[in-house]
Write an enzyme that holds these catalytic residues in place. Structure first.
Site, short mmCIF file in Angstrom:
data_model
loop_
_atom_site.label_atom_id
_atom_site.label_comp_id
_atom_site.label_asym_id
_atom_site.label_seq_id
_atom_site.Cartn_x
_atom_site.Cartn_y
_atom_site.Cartn_z
N HIS A 59 0.82 -1.21 0.00
CA HIS A 59 0.00 0.00 0.00
C HIS A 59 0.86 1.26 0.00
O HIS A 59 2.05 1.21 0.25
CB HIS A 59 -1.01 0.02 1.16
CG HIS A 59 -0.42 0.11 2.52
ND1 HIS A 59 0.16 -0.95 3.17
CD2 HIS A 59 -0.36 1.14 3.39
CE1 HIS A 59 0.56 -0.58 4.37
NE2 HIS A 59 0.25 0.70 4.54
N HIS A 61 0.73 5.45 1.28
CA HIS A 61 0.11 6.57 1.98
C HIS A 61 0.72 7.84 1.39
O HIS A 61 1.93 7.89 1.14
CB HIS A 61 0.40 6.55 3.49
CG HIS A 61 -0.24 5.43 4.21
ND1 HIS A 61 -1.61 5.27 4.30
CD2 HIS A 61 0.29 4.39 4.91
CE1 HIS A 61 -1.88 4.20 5.01
NE2 HIS A 61 -0.74 3.64 5.39
N TYR A 147 11.73 3.92 0.88
CA TYR A 147 10.69 4.40 -0.03
C TYR A 147 9.79 5.42 0.66
O TYR A 147 8.58 5.23 0.78
CB TYR A 147 9.88 3.23 -0.58
CG TYR A 147 10.75 2.10 -1.05
CD1 TYR A 147 11.67 2.29 -2.09
CD2 TYR A 147 10.70 0.85 -0.45
CE1 TYR A 147 12.50 1.25 -2.51
CE2 TYR A 147 11.51 -0.19 -0.89
CZ TYR A 147 12.40 0.02 -1.91
OH TYR A 147 13.21 -1.00 -2.33
#
Length: 158
Positions: A59, A61, A147
């Site tokens: 996922h 954000h 990341y």
């Protein structure tokens, strides 16, 4: 079919969660170069300011500030997801419904967004992005996760 209500505010600040269909996959970090390229391509066509972002295996954000007179975050995410899916080597989870719609099945169909209310809400969501790899047990310190925009912020503060 349900109608999803979203708050579109021109020039607004938003927090997003965008998730893979297979929550056990590591597609986003496995194909990080593709994701970066797709993101850059979409942002070149549809500018925004990325206040914070973290890419985890399954996922993303992000906290974005949209340009004045522009509230269309949905098109940006739609294009990011579509381009990534088109060029990804991942096959995804394809059921009959996804097959009929020509979807590859990599992403959950929708995403979650939250309109940032004030400065405290903004800081809380930026911190949430940066600390998410720690929360998921991927690293001990936010700056250990490769990341994340935390590295950009650390360089800017130096």
């Amino acid at each position: 079919m349900p109608r999803y209500r979203r708050l579109y505010v021109p020039g607004g600040k938003y927090f997003f969660t965008v998730t893979l269909a297979d929550r056990s996959a590591a597609t986003l970090t496995d194909e990080i170069d593709l994701l970066r390229s797709v993101y850059a391509s979409v942002v070149a066509q549809h500018p925004l300011h990325c206040d914070a972002m973290v890419v985890l295996p399954d996922h993303i954000h992000a906290v974005w500030t949209l340009p004045p007179e522009d509230a269309d975050f949905s098109t940006r995410w739609k294009k990011i997801k579509a381009l990534f899916s088109r060029h990804s080597e991942t096959t995804g989870c394809i059921n009959d419904s996804r097959r009929r719609k020509g979807e590859k099945g990599i992403w959950q169909r929708r995403f979650w967004e939250h309109a940032i209310r004030d400065d405290a809400d903004f800081v809380a969501h930026v911190n949430y992005c940066h600390f998410n790899p720690v929360k998921h047990g991927l690293v001990e310190r936010p700056e250990d996760w490769p990341y994340s925009t935390i590295h950009r912020d650390i360089r800017a503060a130096a």
